[in-house]
Design a protein around this motif. Structure first.
Motif, PDB file in Angstrom:
ATOM      1  N   LEU A 109      13.437 -47.219  41.124  1.00  0.00           N
ATOM      2  CA  LEU A 109      12.363 -48.026  41.707  1.00  0.00           C
ATOM      3  C   LEU A 109      12.669 -48.289  43.170  1.00  0.00           C
ATOM      4  O   LEU A 109      13.814 -48.596  43.523  1.00  0.00           O
ATOM      5  N   THR A 110      11.645 -48.157  44.026  1.00  0.00           N
ATOM      6  CA  THR A 110      11.777 -48.457  45.444  1.00  0.00           C
ATOM      7  C   THR A 110      10.702 -49.466  45.823  1.00  0.00           C
ATOM      8  O   THR A 110       9.517 -49.262  45.538  1.00  0.00           O
ATOM      9  N   VAL A 111      11.108 -50.558  46.446  1.00  0.00           N
ATOM     10  CA  VAL A 111      10.202 -51.655  46.769  1.00  0.00           C
ATOM     11  C   VAL A 111       9.969 -51.726  48.270  1.00  0.00           C
ATOM     12  O   VAL A 111      10.910 -51.638  49.062  1.00  0.00           O
ATOM     13  N   SER A 112       8.703 -51.868  48.659  1.00  0.00           N
ATOM     14  CA  SER A 112       8.322 -52.096  50.054  1.00  0.00           C
ATOM     15  C   SER A 112       7.294 -53.219  50.073  1.00  0.00           C
ATOM     16  O   SER A 112       6.148 -53.016  49.675  1.00  0.00           O
ATOM     17  N   GLY A 113       7.731 -54.405  50.508  1.00  0.00           N
ATOM     18  CA  GLY A 113       6.836 -55.554  50.420  1.00  0.00           C
ATOM     19  C   GLY A 113       6.599 -55.889  48.957  1.00  0.00           C
ATOM     20  O   GLY A 113       7.540 -56.148  48.205  1.00  0.00           O
ATOM     21  N   THR A 114       5.340 -55.841  48.524  1.00  0.00           N
ATOM     22  CA  THR A 114       5.024 -56.053  47.106  1.00  0.00           C
ATOM     23  C   THR A 114       4.635 -54.752  46.414  1.00  0.00           C
ATOM     24  O   THR A 114       4.236 -54.765  45.250  1.00  0.00           O
ATOM     25  N   SER A 115       4.769 -53.629  47.120  1.00  0.00           N
ATOM     26  CA  SER A 115       4.465 -52.319  46.531  1.00  0.00           C
ATOM     27  C   SER A 115       5.716 -51.726  45.896  1.00  0.00           C
ATOM     28  O   SER A 115       6.820 -51.861  46.425  1.00  0.00           O
ATOM     29  N   ILE A 116       5.544 -51.056  44.768  1.00  0.00           N
ATOM     30  CA  ILE A 116       6.657 -50.464  44.033  1.00  0.00           C
ATOM     31  C   ILE A 116       6.375 -48.986  43.797  1.00  0.00           C
ATOM     32  O   ILE A 116       5.317 -48.628  43.280  1.00  0.00           O
ATOM     33  N   SER A 119       9.970 -43.534  40.368  1.00  0.00           N
ATOM     34  CA  SER A 119      10.337 -42.126  40.403  1.00  0.00           C
ATOM     35  C   SER A 119       9.866 -41.399  39.151  1.00  0.00           C
ATOM     36  O   SER A 119       9.461 -42.011  38.154  1.00  0.00           O
ATOM     37  N   THR A 120       9.957 -40.096  39.195  1.00  0.00           N
ATOM     38  CA  THR A 120       9.811 -39.286  37.996  1.00  0.00           C
ATOM     39  C   THR A 120      10.942 -39.627  37.031  1.00  0.00           C
ATOM     40  O   THR A 120      12.044 -39.981  37.451  1.00  0.00           O
ATOM     41  N   ALA A 166      11.699 -41.073  45.090  1.00  0.00           N
ATOM     42  CA  ALA A 166      10.606 -40.790  44.174  1.00  0.00           C
ATOM     43  C   ALA A 166      10.917 -39.636  43.221  1.00  0.00           C
ATOM     44  O   ALA A 166      10.206 -39.423  42.243  1.00  0.00           O
ATOM     45  N   SER A 167      11.976 -38.889  43.516  1.00  0.00           N
ATOM     46  CA  SER A 167      12.374 -37.790  42.632  1.00  0.00           C
ATOM     47  C   SER A 167      13.148 -38.329  41.432  1.00  0.00           C
ATOM     48  O   SER A 167      13.673 -39.446  41.456  1.00  0.00           O
ATOM     49  N   ALA A 168      13.248 -37.524  40.399  1.00  0.00           N
ATOM     50  CA  ALA A 168      13.935 -37.949  39.182  1.00  0.00           C
ATOM     51  C   ALA A 168      15.406 -38.242  39.464  1.00  0.00           C
ATOM     52  O   ALA A 168      16.063 -37.482  40.172  1.00  0.00           O
TER      53      ALA A 168
END
Length: 256
Positions: A109-116, A119-120, A166-168
């Motif tokens: 999981l990658t978080v930017s602000g409130t967006s998540i 990944s695959t 975002a990759s597995a």
């Protein structure tokens, strides 16, 4: 008066999902249906399972006020999971997959602000559908995973997983296996606590003549190579097979 003072310091409740969560157990290792990871002093990543899947949502805290972003689907399997934070913007989550295969997999999981960004899914972990596995942080990109290594849930195995955006996530080589208590009714059958960036203390119920014994070992990692399992230290009798048992580990130094 003390009770009133404590109440006065608690902010109002804020609901982030009205549909409720599914039932689960211990969040930190064995699996849960709801739990949270602190990303910073004002941001928290909450993960929960409900009908339709496992979701993540970011909570932003200002004083006693909590605001939430939008829920993000991690997996369409609505069951137990485990998670650990890596940095102020990344985390790793294991969850079962939906469909014909419900073997555990890992997500970054990658978080930017409130967006998540989710990944695959990684490749399948182990050969047992069970939710009783552990995940613990090694460094800012890697975690150590402990899991049932065979279809009969009679052995534990260990391997690393690396966050790849975002990759597995990449899975490391599997360690040698150790005998498990083979009773999934145990409350927390495998606990893992990081000591350093390359060593992790594990505690688990291992079979022994006449019953089950809580056992501790140190697991040592080196990149994606197979983790090395230290010598077992049998500590406390935990009762007969099928009992509800478990271990708790609290580190107070890098070696104890």
């Amino acid at each position: 008066m003390l009770f009133r003072s404590l109440l006065a310091s608690i902010g109002s409740l804020t609901q982030f999902d009205s549909s409720g969560v599914t039932n689960g157990s211990d969040f930190s290792n064995g699996g849960s249906s709801i739990g949270s990871i602190a990303l910073s002093s004002t941001s928290v990543l909450s993960i929960y399972a409900k009908s339709g899947g496992t979701y993540a949502i970011v909570a932003t805290i200002s004083g006693s006020t909590i605001t939430y972003g939008s829920p993000t689907l991690i997996s369409s399997f609505a069951g137990t999971f485990g998670a650990t934070g890596l940095t102020s913007t990344t985390a790793m989550v294991w969850s079962q997959r939906s469909g014909s295969s419900t073997m555990p997999t890992v997500y970054g999981l990658t978080v930017s602000g409130t967006s998540i960004t989710v990944s695959t899914a990684s490749a399948q972990i182990g050969s047992y559908y069970g939710y009783l596995v552990s995940i613990s942080k090694l460094n800012t990109t890697d975690v150590l995973i402990g899991y049932y290594a065979d279809a009969g849930a009679t052995t534990y195995g260990f391997r690393t997983a690396t966050h790849n955006g975002a990759s597995a996530p990449t899975l490391g080589t599997v360690s040698s296996t150790i005998a498990a208590a083979n009773t999934y009714t145990n409350y927390v059958p495998l606990v893992s606590v990081p000591l350093t960036s390359t060593t992790t203390l594990i505690a688990y119920d291992g079979p022994s003549s006449g019953g089950y014994y809580t056992t501790a070992r140190v697991v040592t990692t080196s990149g994606s190579s197979a983790p090395t399992l230290g010598t077992a230290s049998t500590t406390t009798y935990s009762g007969g097979a099928g009992g509800t048992t478990g271990a708790s580990v609290i580190p107070y130094s890098s070696t104890e």
